[in-house]
Motif scaffolding. Structure first.
Motif, short mmCIF file in Angstrom:
data_model
loop_
_atom_site.label_atom_id
_atom_site.label_comp_id
_atom_site.label_asym_id
_atom_site.label_seq_id
_atom_site.Cartn_x
_atom_site.Cartn_y
_atom_site.Cartn_z
N VAL A 44 9.40 7.29 -28.34
CA VAL A 44 10.46 7.41 -27.33
C VAL A 44 10.84 6.03 -26.79
O VAL A 44 12.02 5.69 -26.69
N GLY A 45 9.84 5.22 -26.46
CA GLY A 45 10.11 3.88 -25.94
C GLY A 45 10.86 3.02 -26.93
O GLY A 45 11.78 2.28 -26.56
N THR A 46 10.50 3.11 -28.22
CA THR A 46 11.17 2.31 -29.24
C THR A 46 12.62 2.74 -29.41
O THR A 46 13.52 1.90 -29.54
N VAL A 47 12.88 4.04 -29.40
CA VAL A 47 14.26 4.54 -29.53
C VAL A 47 15.10 4.08 -28.34
O VAL A 47 16.22 3.59 -28.50
N VAL A 48 14.55 4.23 -27.13
CA VAL A 48 15.29 3.81 -25.93
C VAL A 48 15.54 2.29 -25.97
O VAL A 48 16.65 1.83 -25.68
N LEU A 49 14.52 1.53 -26.34
CA LEU A 49 14.67 0.07 -26.44
C LEU A 49 15.73 -0.31 -27.47
O LEU A 49 16.59 -1.16 -27.20
N ALA A 50 15.71 0.33 -28.64
CA ALA A 50 16.70 0.03 -29.68
C ALA A 50 18.12 0.36 -29.20
O ALA A 50 19.05 -0.43 -29.42
N LEU A 51 18.27 1.50 -28.55
CA LEU A 51 19.59 1.86 -28.01
C LEU A 51 20.05 0.83 -26.97
O LEU A 51 21.22 0.45 -26.94
N GLY A 52 19.13 0.36 -26.16
CA GLY A 52 19.47 -0.66 -25.17
C GLY A 52 19.89 -1.96 -25.80
O GLY A 52 20.86 -2.59 -25.36
N ILE A 53 19.18 -2.38 -26.85
CA ILE A 53 19.54 -3.62 -27.53
C ILE A 53 20.92 -3.52 -28.15
O ILE A 53 21.73 -4.44 -28.06
N VAL A 54 21.23 -2.37 -28.73
CA VAL A 54 22.56 -2.16 -29.31
C VAL A 54 23.62 -2.18 -28.21
O VAL A 54 24.72 -2.69 -28.41
N ALA A 55 23.29 -1.66 -27.03
CA ALA A 55 24.27 -1.55 -25.95
C ALA A 55 24.45 -2.83 -25.13
O ALA A 55 25.37 -2.92 -24.32
N ILE A 56 23.60 -3.83 -25.34
CA ILE A 56 23.69 -5.06 -24.51
C ILE A 56 25.08 -5.68 -24.49
O ILE A 56 25.59 -5.99 -23.42
N PRO A 57 25.74 -5.89 -25.63
CA PRO A 57 27.03 -6.59 -25.55
C PRO A 57 28.17 -5.76 -25.00
O PRO A 57 29.26 -6.28 -24.77
N TYR A 58 27.95 -4.49 -24.76
CA TYR A 58 29.03 -3.62 -24.31
C TYR A 58 29.01 -3.46 -22.80
O TYR A 58 27.95 -3.54 -22.18
N PRO A 59 30.17 -3.21 -22.22
CA PRO A 59 30.19 -2.95 -20.78
C PRO A 59 29.33 -1.71 -20.49
O PRO A 59 29.38 -0.73 -21.22
N GLY A 60 28.54 -1.81 -19.48
CA GLY A 60 27.66 -0.69 -19.13
C GLY A 60 26.22 -1.13 -18.98
O GLY A 60 25.93 -2.32 -18.89
N PRO A 61 25.33 -0.18 -19.00
CA PRO A 61 23.94 -0.46 -18.62
C PRO A 61 23.03 -0.87 -19.78
O PRO A 61 21.89 -0.42 -19.86
N GLY A 62 23.47 -1.73 -20.68
CA GLY A 62 22.65 -2.12 -21.82
C GLY A 62 21.30 -2.68 -21.42
O GLY A 62 20.26 -2.28 -21.92
N TRP A 63 21.30 -3.65 -20.49
CA TRP A 63 20.03 -4.25 -20.09
C TRP A 63 19.17 -3.25 -19.33
O TRP A 63 17.94 -3.28 -19.46
N LEU A 64 19.77 -2.37 -18.56
CA LEU A 64 19.00 -1.35 -17.87
C LEU A 64 18.27 -0.46 -18.87
O LEU A 64 17.10 -0.11 -18.68
N ILE A 65 18.95 -0.12 -19.97
CA ILE A 65 18.33 0.70 -21.01
C ILE A 65 17.20 -0.08 -21.69
O ILE A 65 16.15 0.49 -22.00
N VAL A 66 17.40 -1.37 -21.92
CA VAL A 66 16.33 -2.20 -22.50
C VAL A 66 15.11 -2.18 -21.59
O VAL A 66 13.98 -1.98 -22.04
N PHE A 67 15.33 -2.40 -20.29
CA PHE A 67 14.20 -2.41 -19.36
C PHE A 67 13.54 -1.04 -19.28
O PHE A 67 12.31 -0.95 -19.14
#
Length: 145
Positions: A44-67
């Motif tokens: 679960v942590g790896t999936v959430v982390l991967a989604l966060g990394i993908v979302a970083i350059p987009y407007p929205g909560p990319g870094w929040l998802i990474v954390f």
């Protein structure tokens, strides 16, 4: 707020942590269940982390998802806790630096973000799809994928 209210909240937080600790110790006492639990947390942590990394350059909560992903992993893995603190410190340092920059640097940051978003939308075929909705049939909008 009264002093007793703060004490009550503090004691409630300790009670919740101790209940969690008892629950987690119960899982840890059974090796098979503990291993399955740690694998599930890792997945679960790896999936959430991967989604966060993908979302970083987009407007929205990319870094929040990474954390959040690192926080999930850190609940079971010491290395993830170390990485979480390291990444958080670098993020805070960068955001502090970026906030002090002039409008040109901030504008370049916004431009870079826009380019990344548009390039991704083009690669995924979203630009061609939206153009089709408004009747545009431009060949350069077609995704190379």
């Amino acid at each position: 707020m009264t002093d007793s209210g703060a004490r009550e909240r503090g004691s409630r937080g300790r009670d919740e942590r101790s209940r969690y600790r008892e629950w987690r110790d119960g899982i840890a006492s059974r090796p098979t269940v503990d291993r399955a639990y740690r694998i599930a947390v890792a997945a679960v942590g790896t999936v959430v982390l991967a989604l966060g990394i993908v979302a970083i350059p987009y407007p929205g909560p990319g870094w929040l998802i990474v954390f959040a992903g690192l926080g999930i992993l850190a609940s079971e893995f010491a290395w993830a806790k170390t990485v979480l603190h390291w990444v958080r410190a670098r993020y805070d340092t960068f955001m502090e630096w970026f906030g002090r920059q002039n409008i040109v640097v901030k504008g370049l940051g916004a431009l870079l973000t826009t380019v990344v978003v548009l390039a991704t939308l083009w690669l995924l075929g979203a630009l061609e799809l939206v153009a089709g909705w408004v009747g545009l049939d431009w060949a350069w909008l077609q995704s190379p994928l």
